[in-house]
Design an enzyme around this catalytic site. Structure first.
Site, short mmCIF file in Angstrom:
data_model
loop_
_atom_site.label_atom_id
_atom_site.label_comp_id
_atom_site.label_asym_id
_atom_site.label_seq_id
_atom_site.Cartn_x
_atom_site.Cartn_y
_atom_site.Cartn_z
N GLU A 113 0.67 -1.14 0.20
CA GLU A 113 0.01 -0.26 -0.05
C GLU A 113 0.62 1.38 0.04
O GLU A 113 1.94 1.02 -0.45
CB GLU A 113 -0.90 0.12 1.21
CG GLU A 113 -1.64 -0.96 0.94
CD GLU A 113 -2.42 -1.24 2.44
OE1 GLU A 113 -2.45 0.04 3.67
OE2 GLU A 113 -2.93 -2.18 3.87
N LYS A 115 2.10 4.41 2.21
CA LYS A 115 2.48 5.22 3.00
C LYS A 115 2.31 6.42 2.55
O LYS A 115 2.49 7.76 2.09
CB LYS A 115 3.41 5.07 3.52
CG LYS A 115 3.70 5.14 5.16
CD LYS A 115 4.80 5.26 5.15
CE LYS A 115 4.60 5.67 7.09
NZ LYS A 115 4.91 6.74 7.71
N ASP A 117 0.67 10.51 3.61
CA ASP A 117 1.59 11.09 5.18
C ASP A 117 0.98 12.21 5.61
O ASP A 117 0.69 13.39 4.92
CB ASP A 117 3.04 11.47 3.91
CG ASP A 117 3.51 12.02 5.29
OD1 ASP A 117 3.77 12.17 6.37
OD2 ASP A 117 4.84 13.27 4.60
N TYR A 225 -6.59 2.19 5.59
CA TYR A 225 -6.71 0.62 5.80
C TYR A 225 -5.60 0.11 7.07
O TYR A 225 -4.87 -1.42 6.52
CB TYR A 225 -4.36 1.38 5.57
CG TYR A 225 -4.36 2.91 6.65
CD1 TYR A 225 -3.93 1.63 7.79
CD2 TYR A 225 -3.81 4.15 6.39
CE1 TYR A 225 -3.45 2.87 9.17
CE2 TYR A 225 -3.32 4.68 7.30
CZ TYR A 225 -3.16 4.26 8.11
OH TYR A 225 -2.63 4.52 9.63
N LYS A 312 10.82 3.94 2.73
CA LYS A 312 10.83 4.95 2.43
C LYS A 312 11.19 5.47 1.19
O LYS A 312 12.20 5.04 1.29
CB LYS A 312 11.38 6.01 3.89
CG LYS A 312 10.45 5.41 5.71
CD LYS A 312 9.21 6.09 5.63
CE LYS A 312 9.59 7.92 5.80
NZ LYS A 312 8.89 7.89 7.36
N CYS A 406 29.10 26.16 27.32
CA CYS A 406 27.16 26.34 27.27
C CYS A 406 26.83 27.84 26.35
O CYS A 406 27.72 29.39 27.18
CB CYS A 406 26.98 25.99 28.30
SG CYS A 406 25.16 26.92 28.14
N CYS A 409 24.84 29.96 29.70
CA CYS A 409 25.23 30.04 30.99
C CYS A 409 27.12 29.67 30.52
O CYS A 409 27.77 30.57 31.89
CB CYS A 409 24.84 28.99 32.19
SG CYS A 409 24.95 27.90 31.79
N CYS A 424 25.03 20.33 28.61
CA CYS A 424 25.96 21.88 29.70
C CYS A 424 25.42 20.71 30.93
O CYS A 424 23.84 20.93 31.27
CB CYS A 424 24.50 23.01 29.02
SG CYS A 424 24.73 24.06 30.97
N CYS A 430 21.24 27.20 34.65
CA CYS A 430 21.21 27.13 32.87
C CYS A 430 19.95 27.46 32.95
O CYS A 430 18.63 26.46 32.76
CB CYS A 430 21.55 26.29 32.08
SG CYS A 430 21.96 26.58 30.69
S1 IVH Z 1 -0.32 0.59 8.99
C1 IVH Z 1 0.38 -0.73 13.21
N1 IVH Z 1 -0.93 1.40 6.35
O1 IVH Z 1 1.89 5.25 8.86
C2 IVH Z 1 0.42 0.49 12.61
N2 IVH Z 1 -0.28 2.89 7.91
O2 IVH Z 1 4.76 4.15 11.10
C3 IVH Z 1 0.25 -0.19 11.43
N3 IVH Z 1 0.33 5.06 7.76
O3 IVH Z 1 0.10 6.05 12.17
C4 IVH Z 1 -0.30 1.08 10.17
N4 IVH Z 1 -0.25 5.44 5.14
O4 IVH Z 1 -0.17 6.68 10.56
C5 IVH Z 1 -0.17 1.75 7.82
N5 IVH Z 1 -1.32 2.55 4.18
C6 IVH Z 1 -1.04 2.54 5.39
C7 IVH Z 1 -0.20 4.17 6.22
C8 IVH Z 1 0.07 3.93 7.07
C9 IVH Z 1 -0.08 6.21 6.74
C10 IVH Z 1 1.24 5.83 8.62
C11 IVH Z 1 -0.31 5.88 10.23
C12 IVH Z 1 0.85 5.17 11.07
C13 IVH Z 1 2.24 4.87 10.19
C14 IVH Z 1 3.37 4.14 10.48
#
Ligand code: IVH
Length: 669
Positions: A113, A115, A117, A225, A312, A406, A409, A424, A430
């Site tokens: 899937e 990811k 953001d 998801y 990533k 520092c 301070c 420090c 401080c």
């Molecule tokens: S599964 C147990 N699927 O990524 C965690 N997460 O680092 C299961 N996220 O907090 C998460 N797209 O907010 C999953 N297709 C996807 C995702 C996804 C974005 C985010 C999610 C989670 C973070 C995990």
């Protein structure tokens, strides 16, 4: 119109409007014009007004409650919201796959899937209706933002079809499409407001707004998801998500089943290119084992599932010229060097500063002033310098040398053996450390003292009214009221906040003290195990290290904290003021030593308890939760559908296998 007729019409309009919402916001295939939609909505509003006996909070007219809501209530997640471990290379992904194969030893399929953001959310549906929406928060509890979530048109208030589970949770990401993000920032610029750094921040910020009408105007979107519950329609994650789409949820159309790693790599390569065409931000690919039964078998580490991993995407980068390095002193005294460079545009935002982390980082880069540097910006907001173009360096360029004193301070900095960070050491003299300590203490996640923010702390400190945490409890109303921008009312609020903090539970007080490396999770764990601050203060490094999640670094830091007389004095004072330095009776009730010294592994699913409840019970009775079958495991607490491999391994090692009933007998008899 007669009542009965009106009722039929209301029902009909609600059904139609939900259908059009779905077509417009989920499928992006509207079949009527916006004008026609608005007319129908208005018609429904009028009917509901005329026949208030048919009001329904799930009606399409009720997406935006117009009232300003109060601050959000905190709600515990039924299943913790974990994060994913990250991988950055094909090699790391192969390692992940090898671990999975070794642990389950049978065929399996992955689902890939995107990811997304954004800001994660967990929705609870009961009898097909949206009951509650909670943010991730700290993973254990989050904010109840239902009023805001209801304004998002792609989120169904009422589900379609009939075959959804009676009760389930669905998790996903709240997103602000790029186009809306840009519009929003343009408007903000015009009205002189601060700009949002990226769509993720904008989405998260919007979810926490107190006025749902403003939230509605922001045009948030969502993508789901993960479905969780006891009676899901299928063992397959992929199939379950497709079912969820039939119930009216927006799921990622880009999701794909992959039978082997090559297919996974192809998916990643394809989307690394094509993601730029998507309307929302993505920062990688998530690879999950499809079968929930196998997921259960693979289980979890403290932070993330073993059955999923994120890959990533590589961040975008640019070159620029380093002009200077400044140094920031944090609440723990850690000194962070910051690079200041010529502004440069990366991934759509202007960047002019980046953290240099520590002295080693600077040394490894061999950084010189006026160097041409490569700057990268990934999904994270903080950019980083990844390399120096040494060919462009001036022969007389001066190397960057880490400061010795520092900057706040003047105290000589120290660097402990084996650590990368300079500190420090003067934590009681401080200024940023003292202010930081107080800010951390009053923070929402710690003592949550209403009305006391960074600005007020700064004022209190500079005016000499509070030179540390303890002083906060000596503040008087007229002292507070005399501060700039503060009136009687605000002063009263602070005093009430301080009073209320006396009932904040021990685990949060422990976190609030700001002992280095004792974050929320560790504080929670410590409180559960030691029960009181006195017990904690007496523990040796070795004893501390026996506690789950406490390693050498944390143990040393705790011992060092309690070796300081000024800390003990402060705790004594706070205790005399009524702060909680031990578990409440309710929390420590029903605790026994019945499982003392026993390591128990849970596997499978159970009739009367969730796995989390069983884990809790094991700890409450003095036992330890094992994470895998090993010689050290005393019992395997076996439920239904437990993994055959675990069973075999336990058998081989001669580990006693007990049922849920037997376990309950062990702790009750
Ligand atoms: S599964 C147990 N699927 O990524 C965690 N997460 O680092 C299961 N996220 O907090 C998460 N797209 O907010 C999953 N297709 C996807 C995702 C996804 C974005 C985010 C999610 C989670 C973070 C995990």
């Amino acid at each position: 119109m007669k009542r009965e007729e009106a009722y039929q019409e209301i029902i009909q309009l609600r059904r139609e409007l939900e259908e059009h919402n779905y077509r417009y916001y989920v499928l992006a295939q509207p079949t009527i014009s916006d004008f026609e939609f608005d007319m129908k909505l208005r018609n429904l509003e009028e009917l509901e007004k005329e026949f208030p006996e048919y009001a329904d909070s799930h009606s399409p007219t009720q997406r935006v409650g117009s009232d300003i809501s109060k601050a959000f209530e905190q709600v515990a997640h039924r299943y913790p919201m974990l994060s994913l471990s990250n991988t950055y290379s094909e090699g790391e992904l192969r390692d992940f796959d090898n671990r999975v194969r070794k642990l389950i030893g049978q065929d399996y399929t992955y689902v890939c899937e995107l990811k997304f953001d954004g800001s994660s959310i967990s929705l609870l549906y009961e009898q097909g209706k949206l009951r509650r929406a909670v943010t991730r928060g700290d993973g254990v509890k989050g904010d109840d933002v239902t009023v805001n979530i209801r304004t998002i048109r792609s989120i169904p208030l009422v589900l379609r079809g009939h075959d959804y589970p009676e009760v389930f949770e669905i998790r996903g990401e709240i997103l602000l499409p790029f186009r809306v993000f840009e519009e929003l920032n343009m408007e903000r610029e015009e009205s002189g407001e601060l700009l949002f750094a990226n769509p993720r921040n904008a989405a998260a910020g919007t979810l926490k707004m107190l006025n749902p009408a403003v939230v509605a105007s922001r045009k948030l979107d969502a993508c789901f998801y993960s479905v969780m519950g006891d009676r899901l329609p299928s063992d397959g994650h992929f199939e379950t998500l497709n079912k969820a789409a039939e119930w009216g949820f927006k799921i990622s159309r880009e999701m794909q089943l992959c039978q082997n790693l090559d297919m996974v790599f192809n998916y990643i390569r394809k989307w690394d290119q094509e993601r730029h065409k998507l309307p929302v931000a993505t920062d990688g690919v998530v690879i999950k084992v499809d079968s929930r039964r196998l997921q259960e078998e693979l289980g979890y580490t403290a932070k993330s599932p073993r059955w999923a991993v994120a890959f990533k995407f590589k961040a975008e980068s640019a070159t620029t010229v380093l002009r200077s390095v400044s140094y920031q002193v944090g609440r723990t005294g850690a000194v962070t060097p910051v690079a200041n460079f010529d502004p440069v545009l990366i991934a759509g935002t202007v960047v002019k500063r980046a953290s240099l982390h520590n002295a080693d980082f600077i040394k490894n880069l061999d950084l010189h002033l006026n160097d041409t540097v490569f700057v990268e910006k990934g999904g994270e907001i903080i950019p980083k310098i990844t390399a120096v173009e040494t060919g462009k360096r001036h022969p007389m360029a001066q190397p960057v040398v880490f400061i010795e004193k520092c900057p706040e301070c003047g105290t000589p900095l120290v660097r402990k053996e084996g650590e990368a960070v300079h500190y420090c050491p003067d934590d009681s003299g401080c200024p940023p450390q003292i202010r930081g300590e107080m800010e951390h203490f009053v923070n929402r996640r710690a003592m949550d003292i209403d009305g006391l923010g960074a600005e007020t702390i700064e004022l209190l400190y500079t005016r000499g009214l509070a030179k540390g945490i303890a002083d906060l409890y000596l503040l008087e109303k007229d002292q507070l009221a005399a501060l700039e921008r503060m009136g009687e009312k605000s002063a009263q609020r602070i005093l009430e906040g301080l009073e209320a903090s006396k009932s904040v539970p021990f685990e949060r007080v422990l976190f609030a003290l700001g002992i280095r490396y004792v974050g929320e999770t560790v504080a929670r764990k410590l409180a559960k195990v030691v029960h009181s601050i006195e017990n904690l203060a007496q523990k040796t490094k070795e004893e501390l290290m026996e506690i789950d999640e406490v390693g050498e670094r944390i143990a040393e830091s705790i011992v060092e904290y309690f070796s300081r007389p000024e800390h003990l004095e402060m705790i004594r004072f706070l205790k005399s003021k009524g702060l909680q330095f031990q578990l409440s009776e309710e929390q420590s009730g029903n605790r026994t030593d019945k499982l003392k010294g026993l390591s128990i592994l849970i596997s499978g699913t159970f009739k009367n308890h969730t796995r989390e409840e069983l884990k809790e019970l094991i700890e409450r009775h003095g036992g330890k939760n094992a994470t895998s079958v090993s010689k050290k495991t005393n019992y395997l607490l076996a439920g239904e559908n437990m993994g055959p491999i675990k069973l075999e391994k336990a058998d081989k090692l001669g580990i006693a296998i007990i049922s849920e009933e037997e376990f309950v007998r062990m702790i009750t008899e």
